[in-house]
Design an enzyme around this catalytic site. Structure first.
Site, PDB file in Angstrom:
ATOM      1  N   ARG A  48      15.026  -2.505 -11.995  1.00  0.00           N
ATOM      2  CA  ARG A  48      14.439  -2.952 -13.272  1.00  0.00           C
ATOM      3  C   ARG A  48      15.511  -3.192 -14.332  1.00  0.00           C
ATOM      4  O   ARG A  48      15.355  -4.091 -15.175  1.00  0.00           O
ATOM      5  CB  ARG A  48      13.428  -1.931 -13.767  1.00  0.00           C
ATOM      6  CG  ARG A  48      12.180  -1.975 -12.920  1.00  0.00           C
ATOM      7  CD  ARG A  48      11.136  -1.044 -13.450  1.00  0.00           C
ATOM      8  NE  ARG A  48       9.902  -1.243 -12.715  1.00  0.00           N
ATOM      9  CZ  ARG A  48       9.027  -0.285 -12.462  1.00  0.00           C
ATOM     10  NH1 ARG A  48       9.253   0.947 -12.889  1.00  0.00           N
ATOM     11  NH2 ARG A  48       7.932  -0.550 -11.801  1.00  0.00           N
TER      12      ARG A  48
ATOM     13  N   LYS B 259      -6.796   0.633   1.297  1.00  0.00           N
ATOM     14  CA  LYS B 259      -8.165   0.821   0.814  1.00  0.00           C
ATOM     15  C   LYS B 259      -8.791  -0.446   0.266  1.00  0.00           C
ATOM     16  O   LYS B 259      -8.197  -1.117  -0.571  1.00  0.00           O
ATOM     17  CB  LYS B 259      -8.150   1.848  -0.312  1.00  0.00           C
ATOM     18  CG  LYS B 259      -7.877   3.247   0.154  1.00  0.00           C
ATOM     19  CD  LYS B 259      -8.055   4.174  -1.011  1.00  0.00           C
ATOM     20  CE  LYS B 259      -7.993   5.616  -0.579  1.00  0.00           C
ATOM     21  NZ  LYS B 259      -8.003   6.493  -1.734  1.00  0.00           N
TER      22      LYS B 259
ATOM     23  N   GLY C 230       3.878  -3.366  -4.428  1.00  0.00           N
ATOM     24  CA  GLY C 230       5.043  -2.596  -3.979  1.00  0.00           C
ATOM     25  C   GLY C 230       5.357  -2.733  -2.498  1.00  0.00           C
ATOM     26  O   GLY C 230       6.502  -2.985  -2.121  1.00  0.00           O
TER      27      GLY C 230
ATOM     28  N   GLY D 223       1.428  -3.247 -10.821  1.00  0.00           N
ATOM     29  CA  GLY D 223       0.137  -3.099 -11.510  1.00  0.00           C
ATOM     30  C   GLY D 223      -0.210  -4.306 -12.354  1.00  0.00           C
ATOM     31  O   GLY D 223      -1.359  -4.760 -12.383  1.00  0.00           O
TER      32      GLY D 223
HETATM   33  P1  AMP Z   1      -2.268   0.207  -0.624  1.00  0.00           P
HETATM   34  O1  AMP Z   1      -1.551   1.234  -1.449  1.00  0.00           O
HETATM   35  O2  AMP Z   1      -3.752   0.378  -0.611  1.00  0.00           O
HETATM   36  O3  AMP Z   1      -1.827  -1.207  -0.898  1.00  0.00           O
HETATM   37  O4  AMP Z   1      -1.854   0.496   0.876  1.00  0.00           O
HETATM   38  C1  AMP Z   1      -0.539   0.501   1.338  1.00  0.00           C
HETATM   39  C2  AMP Z   1      -0.465   1.396   2.539  1.00  0.00           C
HETATM   40  O5  AMP Z   1      -1.406   0.956   3.490  1.00  0.00           O
HETATM   41  C3  AMP Z   1       0.868   1.408   3.250  1.00  0.00           C
HETATM   42  O6  AMP Z   1       1.494   2.633   3.020  1.00  0.00           O
HETATM   43  C4  AMP Z   1       0.485   1.227   4.721  1.00  0.00           C
HETATM   44  O7  AMP Z   1       1.118   2.181   5.552  1.00  0.00           O
HETATM   45  C5  AMP Z   1      -1.000   1.504   4.736  1.00  0.00           C
HETATM   46  N1  AMP Z   1      -1.697   0.856   5.845  1.00  0.00           N
HETATM   47  C6  AMP Z   1      -1.621  -0.429   6.214  1.00  0.00           C
HETATM   48  N2  AMP Z   1      -2.361  -0.634   7.307  1.00  0.00           N
HETATM   49  C7  AMP Z   1      -2.937   0.541   7.650  1.00  0.00           C
HETATM   50  C8  AMP Z   1      -3.799   0.982   8.682  1.00  0.00           C
HETATM   51  N3  AMP Z   1      -4.251   0.140   9.603  1.00  0.00           N
HETATM   52  N4  AMP Z   1      -4.163   2.274   8.699  1.00  0.00           N
HETATM   53  C9  AMP Z   1      -3.723   3.120   7.767  1.00  0.00           C
HETATM   54  N5  AMP Z   1      -2.911   2.777   6.755  1.00  0.00           N
HETATM   55  C10 AMP Z   1      -2.512   1.494   6.688  1.00  0.00           C
END
Ligand code: AMP
Length: 396
Positions: free
Chosen positions: A35, A198, A354, A377
């Protein structure tokens, strides 16, 4: 909107909001200076013009009171070494002494104010604090894209005191131009690739993108909420059972808007959440109990590549698998390579969030993308269709 590139700030006192919210370890060493590096073009332009630059930033979340743990002192020292010039800094908050120090600045001087979040009024967007800060400068420049989604005193409120002298810094200008091109004037076909763990954190983005895009690729852990909503067997894969209705609603909306949905047809499933787990490749809607999907399979990588290759605009946010485990990184890295190849053929590509940014950097192909956003964000909120206070404050 005028660019600072075409203006000369010599002899002006410039209040510059930067994002120096960098990670600092227990020994006060900066562990990632990205940054700070990203702020340099604007800082250097102002110094070279002969402006007196008064920089403002936040660091961490000190809750409106002085907390030495979050002092910007290490940043001042680091920046000074980086630029090989003095960065004037005091841990004192705004008061007679700080005002006197500012009044004594000479052209080309750099001054860093202490952490903005030491002031209780900062996160409340307090007008009185904004006015007091505004009195320090002739011009306000916001270059803190990472904080553009915050309606804070130094990111938004302060701009109203500079109706004719407020501008974006180079970083903000770059982000705003690219986001505008992506969302307001995309060449078609437009493909969005949305992944991550999620679905709950991506619902607003998906909903906002559906009327805009032609193709939607959904990967990552969130994909299995959709698979379950369609009646598939997902074994122990990630699933948000309270979001099944939302997944159905989103798929309905995609149909209404003629958006083609691509879900990975095959999955790499594991018997444990570990890089060394036993694995097999199965159809994504036939995952046996006791197995969880940690990546998409090779057929999906090929299918996604074909869609991405035929796109003129590509947005990628969120990993396709648990790419932190090398054995489950092929989906994410495959998408990254496909986006780079499409970009080389003339598509406009935007990468944000990220993990996706980390993936393209890990592969050393960040420079093969048209645009890699620096603000996690802030970019997400823009993609959700929200107005970013830091942008609006400059434009209105
Ligand atoms: P998010 O913070 O919701 O964008 O999710 C990012 C995280 O999703 C990363 O740390 C990935 O390891 C995880 N991720 C991606 N695919 C999967 C999966 N099939 N099962 C569990 N975690 C996952």
């Amino acid at each position: 909107m005028k660019s600072i590139k075409d203006l000369d700030f010599s002899g002006k006192k410039v209040l510059l909001r930067v994002d120096f919210n960098v990670p600092i370890d227990n020994e006060f060493h900066i562990t990632d200076d990205t940054r700070i590096q990203e702020s340099l073009p604007t800082i250097e332009k102002l110094v070279n013009d002969g402006a007196m630059v008064i920089m403002m930033s936040h660091l961490g979340r000190p809750k409106g009171e002085v907390d030495p743990k979050y002092s910007l002192a290490p940043v001042a020292e680091y920046l000074s070494k980086l630029l090989n010039r003095k960065v004037i800094f005091t841990q004192e908050l705004l008061g007679d002494n700080v005002k006197k120090m500012v009044s004594e600045l000479k052209p080309g001087d750099l001054f860093l104010l202490e952490n903005m979040r030491f002031y209780p009024g900062e996160t409340k967007g307090d007008k009185a604090l904004a006015q007091e800060l505004a009195q320090l400068g002739d011009v306000y420049i916001n270059d803190a894209f990472g904080a553009a989604h915050r309606e804070h005193c130094s990111t938004a409120t302060i701009a109203s005191f500079f109706p004719n002298d407020k501008y974006f810094g180079f970083l903000m200008e770059h982000e705003v131009r690219n986001l505008h091109q992506l969302m307001e004037n995309p060449q078609r076909p437009f493909t969005a690739i949305i992944g991550g763990s999620k679905v709950s954190t991506k619902i607003d983005i998906l909903e906002n993108l559906i009327p805009i895009v032609d193709n939607m690729i959904i990967g990552g852990g969130m994909r299995y909420t959709f698979t379950k909503a369609l009646g598939g067997k997902i074994g122990n894969s990630l699933c948000e059972d309270d979001k099944l209705d939302e997944a159905r609603y989103l798929m309905e909306k995609m149909k209404e808007h003629n958006v083609k949905l691509y879900l990975p047809s095959d999955s790499v499933v594991a018997d444990d959440f570990s890089n060394d787990a036993n694995t097999m490749i199965v159809p994504s809607d036939q995952i046996p109990d006791g197995w969880e999907s940690l990546d998409c399979g090779p057929d999906s990588v090929k299918e996604f590549d074909a869609v991405i290759a035929s796109s003129k605009t590509i947005l990628w946010n969120g990993p396709i698998g648990v790419f932190e485990f090398p054995n489950f990184s092929k989906g994410t890295f495959g998408v990254a390579q496909s986006v780079a190849a499409a970009t080389a053929k003339g598509a406009f590509s935007a990468v944000g969030g990220g993990d996706s940014v980390a993936a393209v950097k890990q592969l050393g192909i960040a420079d093969k993308m048209s645009y890699v956003s620096t603000g996690g964000g802030a970019m997400l909120e823009y993609l959700e269709g929200k107005e970013l206070p830091g942008i609006v404050a400059i434009l209105k």
